[in-house]
Design a protein around this motif. Structure first.
Motif, PDB file in Angstrom:
ATOM      1  N   LEU A  20      -6.751   3.139   5.809  1.00 30.40           N
ATOM      2  CA  LEU A  20      -6.688   1.952   4.948  1.00 30.40           C
ATOM      3  C   LEU A  20      -5.736   0.901   5.532  1.00 30.40           C
ATOM      4  CD1 LEU A  20      -6.521   3.785   1.490  1.00 30.40           C
ATOM      5  CD2 LEU A  20      -8.478   2.520   2.423  1.00 30.40           C
ATOM      6  N   HIS A  22      -4.673   7.096   4.304  1.00 29.69           N
ATOM      7  CA  HIS A  22      -3.988   5.818   4.114  1.00 29.69           C
ATOM      8  C   HIS A  22      -3.680   5.126   5.436  1.00 29.69           C
ATOM      9  CE1 HIS A  22      -4.035   7.077  -0.007  1.00 29.69           C
ATOM     10  NE2 HIS A  22      -3.719   5.840  -0.332  1.00 29.69           N
ATOM     11  N   ARG A  62      -8.555   2.404  -5.000  1.00 29.21           N
ATOM     12  CA  ARG A  62      -7.195   2.445  -5.544  1.00 29.21           C
ATOM     13  C   ARG A  62      -6.281   1.518  -4.741  1.00 29.21           C
ATOM     14  NH1 ARG A  62      -5.006   8.133  -6.848  1.00 29.21           N
ATOM     15  NH2 ARG A  62      -5.587   8.414  -4.689  1.00 29.21           N
ATOM     16  N   ALA A  63      -6.482   1.482  -3.426  1.00 34.01           N
ATOM     17  CA  ALA A  63      -5.662   0.597  -2.598  1.00 34.01           C
ATOM     18  C   ALA A  63      -5.925  -0.874  -2.910  1.00 34.01           C
ATOM     19  CB  ALA A  63      -5.914   0.886  -1.115  1.00 34.01           C
ATOM     20  N   VAL A  65      -9.624 -11.404   2.171  1.00 31.91           N
ATOM     21  CA  VAL A  65      -9.807 -10.882   3.532  1.00 31.91           C
ATOM     22  C   VAL A  65      -9.148  -9.502   3.655  1.00 31.91           C
ATOM     23  CG1 VAL A  65      -9.201 -11.250   5.968  1.00 31.91           C
ATOM     24  CG2 VAL A  65     -10.022 -13.175   4.574  1.00 31.91           C
ATOM     25  N   LEU A  66      -7.940  -9.380   3.114  1.00 25.07           N
ATOM     26  CA  LEU A  66      -7.241  -8.091   3.167  1.00 25.07           C
ATOM     27  C   LEU A  66      -7.992  -7.014   2.382  1.00 25.07           C
ATOM     28  CD1 LEU A  66      -3.594  -9.432   2.671  1.00 25.07           C
ATOM     29  CD2 LEU A  66      -4.588  -8.540   4.793  1.00 25.07           C
ATOM     30  N   GLY A  91     -10.890  -5.795   4.174  1.00 30.52           N
ATOM     31  CA  GLY A  91     -10.461  -4.878   5.244  1.00 30.52           C
ATOM     32  C   GLY A  91     -10.290  -3.462   4.728  1.00 30.52           C
ATOM     33  N   LEU A  92      -9.790  -3.333   3.499  1.00 23.07           N
ATOM     34  CA  LEU A  92      -9.586  -1.990   2.923  1.00 23.07           C
ATOM     35  C   LEU A  92     -10.902  -1.237   2.748  1.00 23.07           C
ATOM     36  CD1 LEU A  92      -6.847  -2.765   0.234  1.00 23.07           C
ATOM     37  CD2 LEU A  92      -6.561  -1.321   2.262  1.00 23.07           C
ATOM     38  N   THR A 123     -16.127   1.928   4.449  1.00 28.61           N
ATOM     39  CA  THR A 123     -15.038   2.895   4.281  1.00 28.61           C
ATOM     40  C   THR A 123     -15.547   4.316   4.065  1.00 28.61           C
ATOM     41  OG1 THR A 123     -13.096   3.541   2.977  1.00 28.61           O
ATOM     42  CG2 THR A 123     -14.848   2.386   1.797  1.00 28.61           C
ATOM     43  N   ASP A 153     -10.265   6.165  -2.487  1.00 31.91           N
ATOM     44  CA  ASP A 153      -8.922   5.816  -2.005  1.00 31.91           C
ATOM     45  C   ASP A 153      -8.850   4.320  -1.730  1.00 31.91           C
ATOM     46  OD1 ASP A 153      -7.659   8.645  -1.474  1.00 31.91           O
ATOM     47  OD2 ASP A 153      -9.675   8.717  -0.631  1.00 31.91           O
ATOM     48  N   ALA A 154      -9.920   3.777  -1.157  1.00 31.52           N
ATOM     49  CA  ALA A 154      -9.939   2.340  -0.872  1.00 31.52           C
ATOM     50  C   ALA A 154      -9.898   1.539  -2.173  1.00 31.52           C
ATOM     51  CB  ALA A 154     -11.186   1.978  -0.060  1.00 31.52           C
ATOM     52  N   TYR A 157     -13.714   6.455   2.654  1.00 32.46           N
ATOM     53  CA  TYR A 157     -12.932   6.918   1.495  1.00 32.46           C
ATOM     54  C   TYR A 157     -13.012   5.907   0.360  1.00 32.46           C
ATOM     55  CZ  TYR A 157     -10.972   9.552   5.414  1.00 32.46           C
ATOM     56  OH  TYR A 157     -10.822  10.317   6.530  1.00 32.46           O
ATOM     57  N   GLY A 202      -7.207  -0.887   8.307  1.00 34.07           N
ATOM     58  CA  GLY A 202      -8.181  -1.867   7.813  1.00 34.07           C
ATOM     59  C   GLY A 202      -7.510  -3.179   7.436  1.00 34.07           C
ATOM     60  N   LEU A 203      -6.299  -3.089   6.877  1.00 41.64           N
ATOM     61  CA  LEU A 203      -5.577  -4.309   6.479  1.00 41.64           C
ATOM     62  C   LEU A 203      -5.250  -5.187   7.687  1.00 41.64           C
ATOM     63  CD1 LEU A 203      -3.142  -2.845   3.780  1.00 41.64           C
ATOM     64  CD2 LEU A 203      -4.964  -4.519   3.367  1.00 41.64           C
ATOM     65  N   LEU A 207       0.836  -1.210   0.000  1.00 44.75           N
ATOM     66  CA  LEU A 207       0.000   0.000   0.000  1.00 44.75           C
ATOM     67  C   LEU A 207       0.868   1.257   0.000  1.00 44.75           C
ATOM     68  CD1 LEU A 207      -2.907   1.288   0.483  1.00 44.75           C
ATOM     69  CD2 LEU A 207      -2.328   1.246   2.917  1.00 44.75           C
TER      70      LEU A 207
END
Lengths: 201, 201
Positions: free
Chosen positions: A194, A191, B163-164, B193-194, B197-198, B155, B160-161, B157, A197-198, A168
């Protein structure tokens, strides 16, 4: 190479690379390692070809020195960030992520060359570089694992999450522009959300 | 270029590129665009230099054709993945992420060349390529935004999420190895899962 003190890990002055490495950074970023000759490097540095060879034995030695300087700055800032935080997993996670984000915002060209030219390092140089990169990843791994052990991060996959946090932050280098819509502090704040969140903070 | 049907988006056969583009993929991955000559491309393709020029007018035209073929395969698989899912934001998110992950596991070289050689595209070609890449990003944006509107993603965002999520999937290309410790399905499961989370699923 910048070696910031522990108070300075958030501050980015223009990079302070030796002249040949600064030229290498420009050339490799534009044309790649294999597309750049020693002659190109000399012209960009404002030196003669023998002047470049006075400092470095080969283009390979220049690539290694550049990549190690980039990684050393990243590591020094990560260590300074951790040293500035209270001894508590969430706080340590936040400063480490913030430091990685800022590095990849303000050292974009360095990050691009470092990731795209690993292929061009000779095997023994690659091993040395990857070892140092692994040191950086282990700092993230340790902070995430400590948070899971302390019960503040809920991720069932701490090491996968730690790698994703790294991805990220590194990824920011590929799109961040200083004249873009997000101010640096706002980018960092979003970020961090974010990244948390991970790890399921 | 593979144009998989909607049943096939999870299946990866060896890439089916025209001979010159396949040679370009190998050469650009190893030495970069600027480090590769038409002579290198011809030798790798088993053609003469005029044989290469019979198909393409320039090295730049070859780079553009290769990068567009890579992006077209990615887009076709993303569309097929979405078409295979029930019309529900979480399910659409999951298949789109899975497709992006598998592409970056099984088309690593393509992903590397596409991300490292955007710099080498002439301005009008870069615009065409980035437009297609933006189409891919918008598919992710739309799925995440739909999930936020439906109340299944928390989220604050969404863009942004989104893009992540893209960064997470693309990043897999930089470390995944087919002989590594994680089986493909397990890697996909953990990274779903990851990714959830984002977006705070």
């Amino acid at each position: 190479m910048t070696a910031p003190g522990s108070a300075d890990w958030r501050r980015y002055d223009p990079p302070d690379l030796p002249r040949v490495l600064d030229a290498a950074l420009q050339c490799f970023a534009e044309q790649g390692y294999h597309g750049t000759s020693i002659r190109d490097l000399a012209a960009t540095a404002g030196l003669s070809v023998p002047g470049v060879y006075h400092h470095y034995r080969s283009k390979q030695e220049i690539l290694l020195a550049l990549m190690m300087a980039v990684m050393d700055e990243l590591l020094a800032r990560s260590e300074a960030a951790l040293a500035s935080a209270p001894d508590e997993p969430s706080a340590r996670f936040d400063v480490l992520v913030e430091s990685l984000l800022r590095f990849h915002m303000f050292r974009r060209q360095q990050a691009f060359v470092a990731s795209s030219e690993i292929r061009s390092l000779a095997p023994e140089n690659r091993e040395a570089y990857v070892g140092r990169r692994d040191t950086q990843q282990r700092m993230i791994d340790d902070v995430v694992t400590a948070g899971v052990e302390a019960g503040v991060f809920g991720t069932p996959y701490p090491l996968d999450a730690a790698r994703a946090v790294s991805t990220l932050c590194v990824g920011v280098a590929s799109w961040y522009r200083e004249d873009g819509p997000l101010a640096p502090d706002e980018l960092v704040a979003r970020h961090l959300v974010l990244a948390r969140g991970l790890v399921q903070a």
